[in-house]
Design a protein around this motif. Structure first.
Motif, PDB file in Angstrom:
ATOM      1  N   LYS A 147     -34.175  -9.574 -11.375  1.00 57.21           N
ATOM      2  CA  LYS A 147     -32.916  -9.020 -10.778  1.00 57.21           C
ATOM      3  C   LYS A 147     -32.016  -8.322 -11.328  1.00 57.21           C
ATOM      4  O   LYS A 147     -30.875  -8.148 -10.536  1.00 57.21           O
ATOM      5  N   GLY A 148     -32.302  -7.640 -12.239  1.00 53.85           N
ATOM      6  CA  GLY A 148     -31.644  -6.496 -12.904  1.00 53.85           C
ATOM      7  C   GLY A 148     -30.546  -7.156 -14.009  1.00 53.85           C
ATOM      8  O   GLY A 148     -30.670  -8.400 -14.199  1.00 53.85           O
ATOM      9  N   GLU A 149     -29.590  -6.317 -14.474  1.00 54.56           N
ATOM     10  CA  GLU A 149     -28.793  -7.102 -15.541  1.00 54.56           C
ATOM     11  C   GLU A 149     -27.699  -7.994 -14.834  1.00 54.56           C
ATOM     12  O   GLU A 149     -27.039  -7.379 -13.950  1.00 54.56           O
ATOM     13  N   TYR A 150     -27.798  -9.054 -15.360  1.00 55.73           N
ATOM     14  CA  TYR A 150     -26.841 -10.079 -14.674  1.00 55.73           C
ATOM     15  C   TYR A 150     -26.694 -11.415 -15.836  1.00 55.73           C
ATOM     16  O   TYR A 150     -27.381 -11.416 -16.883  1.00 55.73           O
TER      17      TYR A 150
ATOM     18  N   LYS B 150     -34.304 -10.713 -15.902  1.00 49.59           N
ATOM     19  CA  LYS B 150     -33.452  -9.739 -15.608  1.00 49.59           C
ATOM     20  C   LYS B 150     -34.242  -8.512 -15.090  1.00 49.59           C
ATOM     21  O   LYS B 150     -33.824  -7.784 -14.433  1.00 49.59           O
ATOM     22  N   ARG B 151     -35.587  -8.786 -15.368  1.00 53.64           N
ATOM     23  CA  ARG B 151     -36.442  -7.721 -14.919  1.00 53.64           C
ATOM     24  C   ARG B 151     -36.720  -7.922 -13.257  1.00 53.64           C
ATOM     25  O   ARG B 151     -36.696  -6.960 -12.705  1.00 53.64           O
TER      26      ARG B 151
ATOM     27  N   GLY C 225     -27.034 -11.532  -9.985  1.00 53.74           N
ATOM     28  CA  GLY C 225     -27.542 -10.095  -9.949  1.00 53.74           C
ATOM     29  C   GLY C 225     -27.915  -9.831  -8.467  1.00 53.74           C
ATOM     30  O   GLY C 225     -27.686 -10.660  -7.344  1.00 53.74           O
ATOM     31  N   LYS C 226     -29.037  -9.009  -8.403  1.00 49.65           N
ATOM     32  CA  LYS C 226     -29.329  -8.428  -7.212  1.00 49.65           C
ATOM     33  C   LYS C 226     -30.669  -9.478  -6.824  1.00 49.65           C
ATOM     34  O   LYS C 226     -31.542  -9.899  -7.885  1.00 49.65           O
TER      35      LYS C 226
ATOM     36  N   SER D 204     -35.060  -7.257  -5.899  1.00 48.24           N
ATOM     37  CA  SER D 204     -35.090  -5.714  -6.499  1.00 48.24           C
ATOM     38  C   SER D 204     -36.452  -5.170  -6.190  1.00 48.24           C
ATOM     39  O   SER D 204     -37.307  -6.085  -5.790  1.00 48.24           O
TER      40      SER D 204
END
Length: 503
Positions: free
Chosen positions: A240-243, A237-238, A4-5, A8
């Protein structure tokens, strides 16, 4: 990581919010210096040892102080460190009690209380109000200086762990700089506004209290400490985003397996266990070399040092030190994940050692050669630059890198206590050592810095880009290579670490 990112908005918010606690710590460290003469005058009046009709002035000329005023003022400065020493042992307990986020929220009550006590100093005996406020604030800062690096170290991606960890120190030096600027007599460092200057110590806690509920809990705490796999995934996920969280979860699972094999390590166990001796020695030496480098002697007494060096407006030179302090901490943020922790600490310690020698030479020959004042000033500024490149920021987060989840809270508590105690010793003893040694006082720090440089070169490993398991395995390999066969418990840990490394 292909995950992911890496950086973020949520991660930036969480790190910024946590670092507000460090900003508050820095502000509290620096705020007491500028209005010293004014506060002493208020103490004198409250204690009945100053004529009531004496006109307050904002000058900094030396006045003959009553012994009781000296005693109460010394206590106002020192009680802050005593509070920090007392609470640093509770970092692990508070961090594990309700989690890192709720832990930081809980202790903000202390900071706000301390700010109110100092802000209302005129309404009660000022000496008692300030001492009480400083004691509570010190207690808060002892907890905060452990919880902030712990939380940031646990949520930071491996590639950015150094840079994000360095932000704790950047926030501290920014807090010191803000307090120095606000402490100028035409702003808040005057007879009318000094209670507000001290009371603002609690202001960052108000902002942090509003922002903390928006920050995710540490995934490591959720999964390794509480066993909440689903919540840990959501937290990741919060950040790094959805991954695909499988790689991060696998790393935490490995760490959890190690934690399950070793009991939760108390401070006493950590000190007595041979398995952690090398990590603990490195962690404590990092903090000792940070404090006994002489940096706090410069922060606490820079005004008098600049006066000796012949500076006509020492308060502005001190603010100059604060500005350089902040700039070079930013440089460290950029360099720490490129150059590495060990390299920056070595450059910093060796540079500070040379500057301490130059400072001593400058002060010794100041009366003989007028231009030596420039040597002393340049040495002071360079000393601060080298400090912030490595020895300043790195010890705060390297402790979290050196230990796995089991012993980490105890190690951070011990290192914090070591740091606060050293800070107190330097703050209390430097004026007496300076009176004894005169211009040669920084030779003592030069010798300590030389020893610290040699220790770092020989014993401190590079932790850049390594997972917590790889760092622990590195120490275990060193133990096995350099020492006699370990006892049965340590041998079991070695076996577990080896198998987890090969998994």
């Amino acid at each position: 990581m292909e995950s992911g990112k890496q950086l973020s908005g949520t991660l930036a918010l969480a790190v910024f919010t946590a670092a507000l606690g460090s900003l508050q710590y820095g502000y509290s460290l620096g705020v007491i210096n500028a209005p010293q003469r004014i506060i002493e005058r208020h103490y004198s009046r409250a204690l009945g040892v100053l004529p009531q009709n004496l006109t307050p002035s904002n000058d900094t000329k030396e006045e003959e102080l009553h012994p009781s005023v000296v005693m109460y003022w010394s206590l106002s400065v020192a009680i802050f460190s005593i509070g920090g020493v007392a609470s640093s042992f509770l970092v692990g307990f508070v961090g594990d009690l309700r989690g890192r986020i709720k832990g930081m929220l809980m202790i903000n009550v202390l900071a706000i209380t301390a700010g109110v006590l100092m802000g209302l100093a005129r309404m009660g005996p000022p000496h008692l109000m300030v001492i009480a406020g400083r004691a509570v604030m010190g207690f808060y800062c002892g907890l905060s200086s452990g919880l902030v690096p712990m939380y940031i170290g646990e949520i930071a991606p491996v590639a950015y762990r150094g840079a994000l960890g360095t932000l704790h120190q950047l926030a501290i030096v920014t807090g010191i700089l803000i307090s120095q600027v606000l402490g100028l007599d035409f702003l808040l460092g005057n007879d009318a506004m000094w209670p507000l200057l001290l009371g603002l110590s609690g202001a960052p806690a108000v902002l942090q209290t509003l922002l903390l509920p928006l920050c995710p809990e540490s995934p490591r705490y959720l999964y390794i400490k509480l066993g909440k796999e689903e919540e840990a995934c959501k937290s990741l996920k919060r950040f790094k985003g959805e991954y695909d969280t499988s790689k991060d979860m696998a790393e935490m699972k490995k760490e959890k397996e190690e934690v399950m094999k070793e009991e939760q390590v108390s401070i006493v166990t950590l000190v007595r266990s041979s398995a952690y001796r090398q990590q603990l020695a490195v962690a404590l030496m990092m903090h000792l070399s940070q404090q006994f480098s002489g940096i706090n002697a410069i922060f606490y007494y820079s005004t008098s040092i600049f006066l000796k060096a012949g500076v006509s407006k020492p308060v502005f030179a001190t603010i100059g030190v604060g500005v350089i302090n902040t700039i070079f901490t930013m440089v460290s943020v950029l360099l720490v994940d490129r150059a590495g922790r060990r390299t920056l600490i070595l450059i910093g310690l060796a540079g500070m050692c040379c500057c301490a020698v130059a400072m001593s030479v400058g002060l010794v020959y100041l009366t003989t050669y007028a231009w030596m004042s420039y040597v002393s000033m340049a040495a002071i500024f360079l000393f601060v630059c080298f400090f912030e490149i490595g020895p300043g920021p790195i010890p705060w987060f390297i402790v979290a890198e050196l230990f796995s989840q089991g012993p980490r809270p105890a190690a951070i508590a011990l290192a914090g206590c070591c740091n606060w105690t050293s800070n107190f010793v330097i703050g209390m003893c430097f004026p007496y050592i300076e009176a004894l040694c005169g211009s040669y006082v920084f030779i003592i720090f030069a010798v300590i810095l030389l020893g610290s440089t040699v220790f770092t070169y020989c014993r401190v490993p590079e932790t850049k880009g390594k997972t917590f398991e790889e760092i622990t395995a590195e120490f275990q390999r060193r133990r096995r290579h350099h020492h006699a066969p370990p006892d049965a418990k340590a041998a079991t840990e070695l076996h577990h670490l080896k198998s987890s490394s090969e998994a």
